[in-house]
Design a protein around this motif. Structure first.
Motif, PDB file in Angstrom:
ATOM      1  N   LEU A 145       0.798  -1.183   0.122  1.00 25.84           N
ATOM      2  CA  LEU A 145      -0.151  -0.021   0.106  1.00 25.84           C
ATOM      3  C   LEU A 145       1.024   1.302   0.041  1.00 25.84           C
ATOM      4  O   LEU A 145       1.981   1.277   0.650  1.00 25.84           O
ATOM      5  CB  LEU A 145      -0.892   0.071   1.121  1.00 25.84           C
ATOM      6  CG  LEU A 145      -2.078  -1.167   1.334  1.00 25.84           C
ATOM      7  CD1 LEU A 145      -1.263  -2.284   2.128  1.00 25.84           C
ATOM      8  CD2 LEU A 145      -3.219  -0.577   2.018  1.00 25.84           C
TER       9      LEU A 145
ATOM     10  N   ASP B  83       0.358   5.179   0.859  1.00 21.48           N
ATOM     11  CA  ASP B  83      -0.739   6.108   1.704  1.00 21.48           C
ATOM     12  C   ASP B  83      -1.980   5.392   1.705  1.00 21.48           C
ATOM     13  O   ASP B  83      -3.088   6.000   1.484  1.00 21.48           O
ATOM     14  CB  ASP B  83      -0.638   7.363   0.891  1.00 21.48           C
ATOM     15  CG  ASP B  83       0.641   8.329   1.200  1.00 21.48           C
ATOM     16  OD1 ASP B  83       1.438   8.295   2.276  1.00 21.48           O
ATOM     17  OD2 ASP B  83       0.647   9.274   0.451  1.00 21.48           O
TER      18      ASP B  83
ATOM     19  N   ALA C 205      -3.616   3.299   0.070  1.00 20.90           N
ATOM     20  CA  ALA C 205      -4.007   2.787  -1.289  1.00 20.90           C
ATOM     21  C   ALA C 205      -3.227   1.240  -1.811  1.00 20.90           C
ATOM     22  O   ALA C 205      -2.068   1.422  -2.087  1.00 20.90           O
ATOM     23  CB  ALA C 205      -3.918   3.832  -2.366  1.00 20.90           C
TER      24      ALA C 205
ATOM     25  N   GLN D  18      -1.595  -1.018  -3.700  1.00 20.87           N
ATOM     26  CA  GLN D  18      -0.853  -1.160  -5.000  1.00 20.87           C
ATOM     27  C   GLN D  18      -0.765  -2.367  -5.733  1.00 20.87           C
ATOM     28  O   GLN D  18      -1.131  -2.532  -7.156  1.00 20.87           O
ATOM     29  CB  GLN D  18       0.492  -0.478  -4.769  1.00 20.87           C
ATOM     30  CG  GLN D  18       0.252   0.807  -4.357  1.00 20.87           C
ATOM     31  CD  GLN D  18      -0.223   1.809  -5.144  1.00 20.87           C
ATOM     32  OE1 GLN D  18       0.288   2.229  -6.552  1.00 20.87           O
ATOM     33  NE2 GLN D  18      -1.013   2.879  -4.656  1.00 20.87           N
TER      34      GLN D  18
ATOM     35  N   ALA E 204      -2.502   8.237  -6.524  1.00 18.75           N
ATOM     36  CA  ALA E 204      -3.437   7.381  -7.303  1.00 18.75           C
ATOM     37  C   ALA E 204      -4.155   7.528  -8.722  1.00 18.75           C
ATOM     38  O   ALA E 204      -4.973   7.390  -9.081  1.00 18.75           O
ATOM     39  CB  ALA E 204      -4.931   7.518  -6.229  1.00 18.75           C
TER      40      ALA E 204
ATOM     41  N   GLU F  72      -8.921  11.490 -10.093  1.00 20.18           N
ATOM     42  CA  GLU F  72      -8.686  11.132  -8.554  1.00 20.18           C
ATOM     43  C   GLU F  72      -9.694  10.134  -7.850  1.00 20.18           C
ATOM     44  O   GLU F  72     -10.789  10.604  -7.947  1.00 20.18           O
ATOM     45  CB  GLU F  72      -8.823  12.601  -7.792  1.00 20.18           C
ATOM     46  CG  GLU F  72      -8.158  12.268  -6.175  1.00 20.18           C
ATOM     47  CD  GLU F  72      -6.922  12.235  -6.149  1.00 20.18           C
ATOM     48  OE1 GLU F  72      -6.447  11.414  -5.285  1.00 20.18           O
ATOM     49  OE2 GLU F  72      -6.144  13.027  -6.581  1.00 20.18           O
ATOM     50  N   PRO F  73      -9.276   9.234  -7.417  1.00 16.79           N
ATOM     51  CA  PRO F  73     -10.585   8.263  -6.786  1.00 16.79           C
ATOM     52  C   PRO F  73     -11.288   8.948  -5.780  1.00 16.79           C
ATOM     53  O   PRO F  73     -10.558   9.520  -4.905  1.00 16.79           O
ATOM     54  CB  PRO F  73      -9.390   7.013  -6.485  1.00 16.79           C
ATOM     55  CG  PRO F  73      -8.183   7.234  -7.010  1.00 16.79           C
ATOM     56  CD  PRO F  73      -8.006   8.550  -7.246  1.00 16.79           C
TER      57      PRO F  73
ATOM     58  N   VAL G  23     -13.192   4.804  -2.135  1.00  9.43           N
ATOM     59  CA  VAL G  23     -12.584   3.390  -2.821  1.00  9.43           C
ATOM     60  C   VAL G  23     -11.477   2.789  -1.829  1.00  9.43           C
ATOM     61  O   VAL G  23     -11.378   1.561  -1.925  1.00  9.43           O
ATOM     62  CB  VAL G  23     -11.857   3.950  -4.101  1.00  9.43           C
ATOM     63  CG1 VAL G  23     -10.623   3.058  -4.636  1.00  9.43           C
ATOM     64  CG2 VAL G  23     -12.724   4.541  -5.178  1.00  9.43           C
ATOM     65  N   PHE G  24     -10.774   3.701  -0.824  1.00  9.52           N
ATOM     66  CA  PHE G  24      -9.916   3.090  -0.064  1.00  9.52           C
ATOM     67  C   PHE G  24     -10.684   2.931   1.498  1.00  9.52           C
ATOM     68  O   PHE G  24     -10.032   2.568   2.312  1.00  9.52           O
ATOM     69  CB  PHE G  24      -8.870   4.024  -0.050  1.00  9.52           C
ATOM     70  CG  PHE G  24      -8.084   4.458  -1.265  1.00  9.52           C
ATOM     71  CD1 PHE G  24      -7.629   3.311  -2.161  1.00  9.52           C
ATOM     72  CD2 PHE G  24      -8.154   5.644  -1.686  1.00  9.52           C
ATOM     73  CE1 PHE G  24      -7.337   3.694  -3.335  1.00  9.52           C
ATOM     74  CE2 PHE G  24      -7.694   5.952  -2.981  1.00  9.52           C
ATOM     75  CZ  PHE G  24      -7.146   5.183  -3.737  1.00  9.52           C
ATOM     76  N   ASP G  25     -11.903   2.857   1.600  1.00  9.25           N
ATOM     77  CA  ASP G  25     -12.459   2.635   2.939  1.00  9.25           C
ATOM     78  C   ASP G  25     -12.552   1.183   3.390  1.00  9.25           C
ATOM     79  O   ASP G  25     -12.677   0.354   2.513  1.00  9.25           O
ATOM     80  CB  ASP G  25     -13.813   3.127   3.151  1.00  9.25           C
ATOM     81  CG  ASP G  25     -13.784   4.731   2.936  1.00  9.25           C
ATOM     82  OD1 ASP G  25     -12.773   5.411   3.260  1.00  9.25           O
ATOM     83  OD2 ASP G  25     -15.072   5.293   2.888  1.00  9.25           O
TER      84      ASP G  25
END
Length: 289
Positions: free
Chosen positions: A41, A43, A45, A47, A160, A282-283, A287-289
Motif C-alpha cells: 500500500l 498512503d 491505497a 498497489q 492514485a 482522482e479516486p 474507494v480506500f475505505d
C-alpha cells in the motif's frame, strides 16, 4: 525515514513493514492466508500483492487480467521480452519470470526509495533476468530499442493518478515503436462514472493500434463504481475468445468489450495529445475505505 515495524522470524511476517518513500508511506501488509504473501500500500491505497512462495499467484483482479495477457502474448512457456512501466512490488515481472523462464525483462520505476524497499523486503530471485531502472516511465520507454518488446505493461500512478504525459497519442506512438509486430500493449486504467478517461484512452490508443479490447468488472463498465479497466492493444488480431473465457472464469468475473461494442462504448470520445493531456481522475475517498 526507516522501517517502523520489523518482520519477525524467518520466512513469515508477523507485522506490517512500513517505510517513507518518494510517493508517500509504503506499507507491506502480511497476507493471513499465505505465509509469505504481502500487499503493498502507498498512503493507504492498495498497489499490488506478492506471494514470494508462488510468484504465479495473482491476487488483485486487474493483475489477473494482465496475467492473462502475459499468458497469451506467446506460446506457453516461451521466453519473452517484457517492459514494465511502473514497478510497484514487481508483481507482473515476477509472474512472467515464473511462467516464462529465461524471459528478459525491464522495469522502469521513478520512486527509487520504493525500489530499494521492495528489493530489500521482497527480493527478486537472483536467477531472473529482470533489470530495474530508476526513472520516468516515458523517458525509460524512449531508451528501449525499436521492436524490442513482446509485451509492454503500463501501470503507472503518481499517488492514485496516472501522470498526464503517459496518456497521449505521442506516448502511444512510442509504445508502438518499442513493440515487435504482433506484440501486446496493456494499460491499467482507473476511472469511475461517466468513464470519460477510459473512453478517451481507447480513442487515443486507437489512433496508433488497429486492434483494441477492454476488460473490467461489469459494474465498472456500466459506470456504477470507480475501478480498474485493462486496455489491450496490438497491430495484430487479439485472442478475444480466450480472453473472454478467462475473464468470465476469474474469481472476480470480468467482461471483455471489443469491435462494435467497444466502439459504441467509446462513443464520441476524442484522442488526447501531449498539449491537452491531463492526469487520470482522482479516486473518491470511499474507494480506500
Amino acid at each position: 525515514m526507516g522501517k517502523v515495524k520489523k518482520k519477525q522470524g524467518r520466512g513469515r511476517a508477523a507485522e506490517a513493514v512500513t517505510e517513507q518513500v518518494a510517493g508517500g508511506l509504503a506499507e507491506l501488509v502480511p497476507d493471513r492466508d499465505r505465509p509469505r504473501g504481502f500487499t503493498l500500500l502507498i498512503d493507504g491505497a492498495p498497489q499490488s500483492h506478492v506471494d514470494l512462495d508462488d510468484p504465479s499467484y495473482l491476487d488483485f483482479a486487474y493483475q489477473r487480467r494482465l496475467g492473462h495477457l502475459a499468458d497469451l502474448v506467446a506460446p506457453p512457456g516461451k521466453p519473452v521480452h517484457a517492459l514494465h512501466l511502473g514497478g510497484g512490488a514487481f508483481t507482473l515481472a515476477r509472474y512472467v519470470a515464473a511462467t516464462r523462464p529465461r524471459s528478459t525483462q525491464q522495469i522502469v520505476e521513478i520512486d527509487a526509495p520504493l525500489v530499494q524497499f521492495v528489493r530489500r523486503e521482497l527480493p527478486l530471485d537472483s536467477g531472473w533476468r529482470i533489470r530495474v531502472r530508476n526513472g520516468d516511465a516515458r523517458e525509460g520507454l524512449a531508451k528501449v530499442p525499436d521492436g524490442w518488446a513482446d509485451l509492454i505493461i503500463a501501470d503507472v500512478f503518481a499517488g492514485a493518478r496516472t501522470p498526464a504525459h503517459l496518456t497521449s497519442t505521442e506516448f502511444a506512438g512510442e509504445v508502438r515503436r518499442a513493440l515487435r509486430p504482433g506484440g501486446f500493449y496493456a494499460a491499467n486504467l482507473a476511472d469511475g462514472p461517466p468513464l470519460a478517461y477510459v473512453k478517451s484512452q481507447i480513442a487515443t490508443v486507437g489512433t496508433v493500434f488497429p486492434e483494441l479490447c477492454l476488460t473490467a468488472d461489469p459494474a465498472v463498465l456500466r459506470g456504477r463504481r470507480f475501478g480498474n479497466a485493462v486496455l489491450l492493444a496490438s497491430d495484430h488480431a487479439l485472442p478475444i475468445a480466450e480472453l473472454t473465457r478467462r475473464a468470465a472464469s476469474d474469481p472476480h468475473q470480468g467482461r471483455v468489450e471489443h469491435g462494435r461494442a467497444l466502439a459504441d462504448f467509446t462513443g464520441g470520445a476524442t484522442p488526447v495529445t501531449d498539449a491537452a493531456a491531463k492526469p487520470s481522475p482522482e479516486p473518491p475517498p470511499s474507494v480506500f475505505d
